[in-house]
Motif scaffolding. Structure first.
Motif: not given
Length: 267
Positions: A92-94, A156-160, A86-87, A75-80
């Motif tokens: 943050x999504x990067x 990965x969630x909230x991801x760019x 995120x939107x 699992x991984x998640x962005x900083x959003x």
């Protein structure tokens, strides 16, 4: 006498062309407006596009499908912190969240050797796309990668797209492939984009990636998409680069390999 009432819709003489495209053409007219059926279909597509952006990714189901296909998963998640951030904050999504970065760094220490490729399955702007197409696409691709050291598939969630750079760098991967939900269109709420980056590290630019877009049965089907990505992976490994320096010449090979009665094979 025919008791059926006459239709109020003026048919478009180009109606036969609709079989060749999902674009909204030859919809007919009802007076000076669209027919009700066409208007309702448009509103449904618009609602599906909105839903695709906000629908959360079912990570548990995706992990299960990927593991059943033979992939180890992480699992991984962005900083959003949520979808709203995120939107509104693409930056943050990067960027990886601190907990995810620490977990990936710890996992890298358990790997016996650096992976040739790490796949990142990301929600992006359409979790539908990742949920529906990532696993069958990877299942089509995997037979082409015999002899490759394939790292864990990272959900990965909230991801760019650029989130893959940090993931690949922490896992010491030679290349990273991000499979991500593209911005929904009014006829394609579940389009999957694929981004390949050689020697991933934070700070890579989009000019250093190769992209394969609109992967789905109604667009670029899994088999030719897998053929194209395998071609790019092979060339990237040979040239030690991706992006504007790596030309995608796979179309000519794809046409040559897809002979009548034959099957698509890896280059």
């Amino acid at each position: 006498m025919d008791d059926q009432p006459a239709s109020s819709v003026d048919e478009n003489p180009w109606d036969a062309l609709r079989r060749y495209t999902n674009a909204r053409i030859a919809l007919g007219r009802a007076g000076s407006s669209l027919p009700t059926a066409a208007l309702l279909a448009f509103e449904l597509s618009h609602a599906q596009a909105r839903d695709a952006v906000h629908q959360p990714l079912d990570t548990a189901a995706l992990h299960g499908a990927l593991r059943a296909a033979g992939f180890d998963t992480l699992d991984a998640a962005s900083a959003a912190p949520d979808r709203d951030h995120y939107l509104r904050r693409p930056d943050l999504g990067r960027t990886l969240g601190d907990e995810s970065a620490a977990a990936l760094a710890a996992h890298a220490k358990t790997l016996k050797e650096a992976p040739d490729v790490v796949f990142v399955v990301a929600d992006g702007l359409s979790a539908y796309a990742a949920a529906r197409h990532a696993t069958p696409f990877l299942a089509a691709l995997r037979p082409c990668l015999a002899g490759w050291n394939i790292g864990p598939a990272v959900v990965a969630t909230q991801a760019r797209v650029a989130l893959g750079d940090g993931i690949g760098e922490l896992l010491r991967a030679r290349s990273v492939v991000v499979l991500i939900g593209e911005r929904p269109g009014l006829s394609s709420p579940d389009s999957l984009g694929i981004y390949l980056t050689w020697a991933p590290r934070i700070g890579r630019s989009d000019a250093e990636r190769n992209c394969i877009s609109n992967v789905r049965p109604e667009g670029l089907a899994y088999a030719p998409a897998a053929f194209r990505l395998h071609y790019l992976l092979d060339k990237a490994r040979s040239l030690k680069l991706t992006g504007v320096g790596l030309k995608d010449d796979s179309d000519s090979l794809l046409v040559a390999s897809a002979k009548p009665g034959g099957t698509i094979e890896s280059a």
